[in-house]
Design an enzyme around this catalytic site. Structure first.
Site, PDB file in Angstrom:
ATOM      1  N   HIS A 187     -13.725  26.138  44.288  1.00  0.00           N
ATOM      2  CA  HIS A 187     -14.368  25.151  44.812  1.00  0.00           C
ATOM      3  C   HIS A 187     -14.336  24.896  46.326  1.00  0.00           C
ATOM      4  O   HIS A 187     -13.454  25.652  47.035  1.00  0.00           O
ATOM      5  CB  HIS A 187     -14.060  23.782  43.724  1.00  0.00           C
ATOM      6  N   HIS A 204     -10.647  25.020  47.697  1.00  0.00           N
ATOM      7  CA  HIS A 204     -10.007  26.320  47.883  1.00  0.00           C
ATOM      8  C   HIS A 204     -10.816  27.115  49.015  1.00  0.00           C
ATOM      9  O   HIS A 204     -10.028  27.777  49.920  1.00  0.00           O
ATOM     10  CB  HIS A 204     -10.546  27.297  46.599  1.00  0.00           C
ATOM     11  N   LYS A 252     -12.352  30.148  36.907  1.00  0.00           N
ATOM     12  CA  LYS A 252     -12.756  28.676  36.906  1.00  0.00           C
ATOM     13  C   LYS A 252     -13.422  28.695  38.691  1.00  0.00           C
ATOM     14  O   LYS A 252     -13.277  29.636  39.200  1.00  0.00           O
ATOM     15  CB  LYS A 252     -11.684  27.766  37.399  1.00  0.00           C
TER      16      LYS A 252
HETATM   17  N1  ARG Z   1      -4.289  26.384  41.925  1.00  0.00           N
HETATM   18  C1  ARG Z   1      -4.337  25.130  42.170  1.00  0.00           C
HETATM   19  C2  ARG Z   1      -5.728  24.409  42.288  1.00  0.00           C
HETATM   20  O1  ARG Z   1      -6.828  24.958  42.405  1.00  0.00           O
HETATM   21  C3  ARG Z   1      -4.007  25.232  43.757  1.00  0.00           C
HETATM   22  C4  ARG Z   1      -2.531  25.483  43.967  1.00  0.00           C
HETATM   23  C5  ARG Z   1      -1.788  24.823  45.133  1.00  0.00           C
HETATM   24  N2  ARG Z   1      -0.302  25.454  45.607  1.00  0.00           N
HETATM   25  C6  ARG Z   1       0.772  25.040  44.629  1.00  0.00           C
HETATM   26  N3  ARG Z   1       1.882  25.475  45.298  1.00  0.00           N
HETATM   27  N4  ARG Z   1       0.616  23.836  43.723  1.00  0.00           N
HETATM   28  O2  ARG Z   1      -5.678  23.232  42.233  1.00  0.00           O
END
Ligand code: ARG
Length: 636
Positions: A171, A174, A168
């Site tokens: 964005h 991130h 994905k």
């Molecule tokens: N991968 C998730 C996203 O892109 C963010 C993860 C954040 N960290 C967690 N421990 N939930 O939305």
């Protein structure tokens, strides 16, 4: 020579009669301003009768040096009686003895203002910066478990950040998490914590079954090896389209009263479900394929992170949460009455655990779906407990966009309700606002690499506008790349984390205003001055600093003396802008000094003294930039 004398000897030579008393959080050897704090504290304890332990922490640094180098809010000393703060201040000023380090204080409102004698400040500060070099501003004592005892080990901090989803787009959320998380890791490391950087990938779920099917249909081994991140994304987009078409078809058939069982039984959605099921059951073939996607993506991510001076100690992810641990956690939630059944699913109804509005605002998240699948939240609960086992940390920070405020509040509350009260106190969500309008030149949201390539190209164009200079840069493309990255990072770190900001390529790549390129330019200019002066380390170290008398020099010395305090303050704000704002203040002071503090053409002794000052400024700027995660350039 100035740099080899010990602090104690130096203080004696400044005719400070007694040795400095010791206070908590006072580190005179590494923070010159602490020498002043300790000195002022002994004087003030004497004339106010207030205990030194109250005075020392009340001495505050100032953002604006016109207000003094340190100030004391008189009410902070909590003196009982009828006298107003102003009266007390006046009395104390009257009694204030002659000091080798500070001028007689002045009173402003309820504040006592202290101005350092800058000649003495220079003698203490500049040699300390020159000898400490890259570690100036760091304080490795803060992270010790027991600062008083001998080597009791360091406290452990986990910073979880970046955490993109495989296949994905990477964005803006991130990107910000990466920049802020990298910075937070640096700042805690500089404070002596043992920092573990974790990347919690989105790498599990039915969509990775779908992705595998997509690879069978659209994938190419060659493209995967060459550019896994883009290729997997393209496959994911294509197969998702197919899935959407299938859904439309089903809808149409249903409306027409036709049979859909063949799609239900054999369609993409069902195949993806089965594929993912095989993954969860550790089917060798399914797992192997998925693991390859994951490994190749991580490998590619690592390269990009390296450009940002970021590394991770652990690539964790949703896939790394063990089913048995989720089962255990699920049981515990049930036993503790945290979770309950609702329409076949398992949920947490916060209104039953937290009173009033707060409970309501936490909503009723699902922990386990009807079909038994665990969710994002469920995984986070078990992942946290797994991290306790694996790392036994003292504190953990989650750097995640404010869109997920609710998610993290739910997570932390559930942990608390499960009885892990101490753990709940150790975890912290560091959130941030959105980036608006982030797009590349070719279109909207893409991958980090695309953004970095774009800003790099833009910086290359900007550099080429000054041909003469451009020709002197050894590797212009590499420099443009670094400048581009600095542009993005500095724009990101300019405001408070929680603020949204507009992604503005023209503004961030400009040399005007408080931008990344401006900061880099300031550093490169200092490096150029050093190169041109051509003085040896010994010559600079032997400089007679009392020759620094111009107001610009004095101001600059005072500004750079604040750096260790700025770093300490940043541990409280946890805002990159705290450091950044300071660095801009410092570089502004610097750029207005050049005309007044010339090196070329000055007397040899004066040249050495000024060079010592510029060297100190360069070290502070360099250290500050690296703390932010920037790579200072020497030429541009
Ligand atoms: N991968 C998730 C996203 O892109 C963010 C993860 C954040 N960290 C967690 N421990 N939930 O939305």
């Amino acid at each position: 020579a100035a740099t080899t004398t010990s602090l104690a000897d130096k203080l004696t030579s400044l005719s400070l009669k007694e040795p400095l008393p010791k206070y908590a959080n006072c580190f005179p050897e590494i923070n010159t301003v602490d020498v002043y704090r300790a000195h002022l504290t002994s004087i003030l304890a004497e004339i106010t009768g207030v205990d030194a332990s109250i005075i020392y922490p009340a001495l505050q640094w100032t953002q604006t040096l016109e207000k003094g180098d340190l100030v004391l809010p008189v009410p902070a000393l909590r003196i009982k009686g009828k006298k107003k703060p102003g009266e007390l201040a006046a009395e104390w000023i009257e009694k204030f003895p002659e000091s080798p380090l500070v001028h007689k204080p002045t009173c402003q409102g309820t504040f006592l203002q202290f101005f350092f004698k800058v000649d003495k400040l220079a003698e203490l500060l500049i040699p300390s910066i020159l000898t400490r070099g890259k570690v100036f501003g760091q304080n490795q004592f803060i992270g010790l478990k027991d600062p008083e005892g001998p080597s009791k080990g360091r406290k452990r901090m986990i910073v979880e950040f970046s955490s993109p989803n495989i296949a994905k787009p990477f964005h803006a959320g991130h990107l910000r998490s990466t920049i802020i998380g990298g910075f937070l890791s640096n700042i805690y490391e500089a404070a002596g914590w043992d920092v573990v950087r974790i990347n919690y990938l989105g790498d599990w779920g039915k969509q990775y079954g779908l992705l595998a099917l997509g690879f069978e249909k659209y994938g190419s081994e060659e493209a995967l090896q060459a550019d896994p991140i883009n290729h997997l994304f393209q496959i994911y987009v294509a197969i998702s389209k197919d899935l959407a078409a299938e859904k439309d078809e089903m809808k149409a058939l249903k409306e027409a009263g036709k049979d859909i069982s063949h799609i239900e039984d054999e369609g993409l959605d069902e195949q993806a479900r089965r594929y993912f099921k095989a993954m969860t059951e550790n089917d060798a073939k399914a797992i192997e394929q998925w693991a390859r996607f994951r490994e190749l993506s991580i490998k590619r991510y690592k390269e990009t992170y390296a450009r940002l001076n970021i590394h991770f100690d652990d690539y964790s992810g949703e896939s790394q949460v063990k089913q048995e641990n989720m089962d255990k956690a699920g049981k515990k939630m049930e036993e503790m009455g945290v979770s309950e059944e609702s329409e076949g699913a398992i949920i947490v109804d916060f209104t039953k655990h937290v009173e009033g509005k707060a409970g309501k605002s936490l909503e009723r998240p699902i922990i386990k779906k009807k079909d038994g699948t665990a969710l994002y939240l469920t995984r986070d609960i078990s992942e946290m407990l797994q991290r306790v086992e694996k790392y036994n940390f003292d504190h953990m920070i989650y750097v995640v966009a404010s869109q997920q405020d609710l998610h993290l509040k739910q997570l932390f509350k559930i942990i608390e309700l499960m009885g892990y009260k101490d753990l709940a106190k150790k975890v912290q969500h560091i959130n941030f606002g959105m980036v608006l309008g982030m797009s590349t030149r070719k279109g909207t949201v893409k991958f980090l690499d695309d953004i970095l390539r774009d800003v790099g190209e833009k910086m290359h164009e900007v550099m080429q506008k000054n041909q003469a200079k451009y020709e002197q840069v050894e590797n212009p493309l590499a420099t443009a790349d670094i400048l581009g990255i600095s542009s993005v990072m500095v724009q990101d770190m300019s405001g408070k984390r929680i603020n949204n900001y507009e992604f503005n390529m023209d503004a961030m790549t400009s040399f005007e205003g408080d931008t990344g390129p401006y900061l880099q330019y300031a550093h490169a200019r200092l490096c150029s001055i050093t190169r041109k002066a051509g003085l040896s380390t010994e010559e600079v170290a032997s400089a007679n600093l009392s020759l620094l008398t111009e107001s610009h020099a004095l101001n600059l010395i005072r500004v750079i003396s604040q750096y260790p305090d700025v770093v300490q303050n940043t541990l409280k704000t946890l805002e990159p802008t705290t450091v950044l704002t300071y660095l801009f203040k410092m570089t502004h002071a610097l750029s207005s000094s050049y005309d007044h503090l010339r090196i070329v053409g000055s007397e040899p002794e004066l040249m050495k003294a000024r060079m010592a000052l510029y060297d100190a400024a360069r070290i502070v700027l360099n250290n500050g930039m690296r703390l932010l995660g920037l790579s200072p350039v020497e030429r541009m």
